[in-house]
Write a protein that holds these residues in place. Structure first.
Motif, PDB file in Angstrom:
ATOM      1  N   THR A 191       0.819  -1.212   0.000  1.00 23.12           N
ATOM      2  CA  THR A 191       0.000   0.000   0.000  1.00 23.12           C
ATOM      3  C   THR A 191       0.852   1.261   0.000  1.00 23.12           C
ATOM      4  N   ALA A 192       2.153   1.132   0.297  1.00 17.38           N
ATOM      5  CA  ALA A 192       3.083   2.265   0.257  1.00 17.38           C
ATOM      6  C   ALA A 192       4.504   1.717   0.155  1.00 17.38           C
ATOM      7  N   ALA A 193       5.415   2.542  -0.362  1.00 16.30           N
ATOM      8  CA  ALA A 193       6.819   2.131  -0.493  1.00 16.30           C
ATOM      9  C   ALA A 193       7.722   3.347  -0.337  1.00 16.30           C
ATOM     10  N   TYR A 194       8.883   3.104   0.273  1.00 19.21           N
ATOM     11  CA  TYR A 194       9.887   4.146   0.484  1.00 19.21           C
ATOM     12  C   TYR A 194      11.220   3.618  -0.018  1.00 19.21           C
ATOM     13  N   GLN A 195      12.063   4.537  -0.541  1.00 20.65           N
ATOM     14  CA  GLN A 195      13.363   4.091  -1.038  1.00 20.65           C
ATOM     15  C   GLN A 195      14.485   5.089  -0.821  1.00 20.65           C
ATOM     16  N   ASP A 196      14.215   6.279  -0.331  1.00 21.54           N
ATOM     17  CA  ASP A 196      15.242   7.313  -0.208  1.00 21.54           C
ATOM     18  C   ASP A 196      15.948   7.287   1.143  1.00 21.54           C
ATOM     19  N   PHE A 197      17.269   7.510   1.088  1.00 20.42           N
ATOM     20  CA  PHE A 197      18.035   7.702   2.316  1.00 20.42           C
ATOM     21  C   PHE A 197      17.679   9.072   2.877  1.00 20.42           C
TER      22      PHE A 197
END
Length: 128
Positions: free
Chosen positions: A59-65
């Motif tokens: 339902t959501a995704a994150y990838q940034d430092f």
């Protein structure tokens, strides 16, 4: 004498085969995760419900430092589970009860077993 020549040829052949195999392993690229349970590499995906997890629907995704935590939005806060498809980076998860958990690369966490997840920080390290 013929046996000695045969033995030498066998040993030389074994050495050549061994060197070839070792060279193949040395040149092979490390394994890379492409995706798992609908979560594309290199993301940390959230699954709001158990059904979202079992149907491969993050339902959501994150990838940034980031230098600090990112506050989760409504599609990730309080999720059932979290999956990290990154190969070398851990994800530090913060919960409203003050607990934190390090989600290692290529691992899943049953977040609801800990509490309500509300923040994430993707680390530039496998350990948090």
């Amino acid at each position: 004498m013929a046996l000695k020549g045969f033995t030498q040829r066998v040993l030389v052949s074994a050495a050549v085969i061994g060197a070839t195999i070792a060279g193949s392993f040395a040149m092979a690229a490390p394994a890379q995760a492409d995706s798992a349970n609908g979560c594309a590499y290199p993301r940390v995906c959230f699954y709001k419900t158990g059904n979202d997890w079992s149907t491969d629907h993050p339902t959501a995704a994150y990838q940034d430092f980031t230098s600090g935590y990112q506050t989760l939005g409504s599609q990730s806060r309080g999720s059932y589970g979290v999956y990290n498809t990154r190969n070398n980076d851990g994800a530090l998860l913060h919960f409203t009860n003050g607990q934190t958990r390090c989600l290692a690369p290529n691992r899943f966490l049953w977040a609801q077993d800990v509490g309500t997840v509300d923040k994430i920080r993707i680390m530039d390290s496998a350990s948090c």
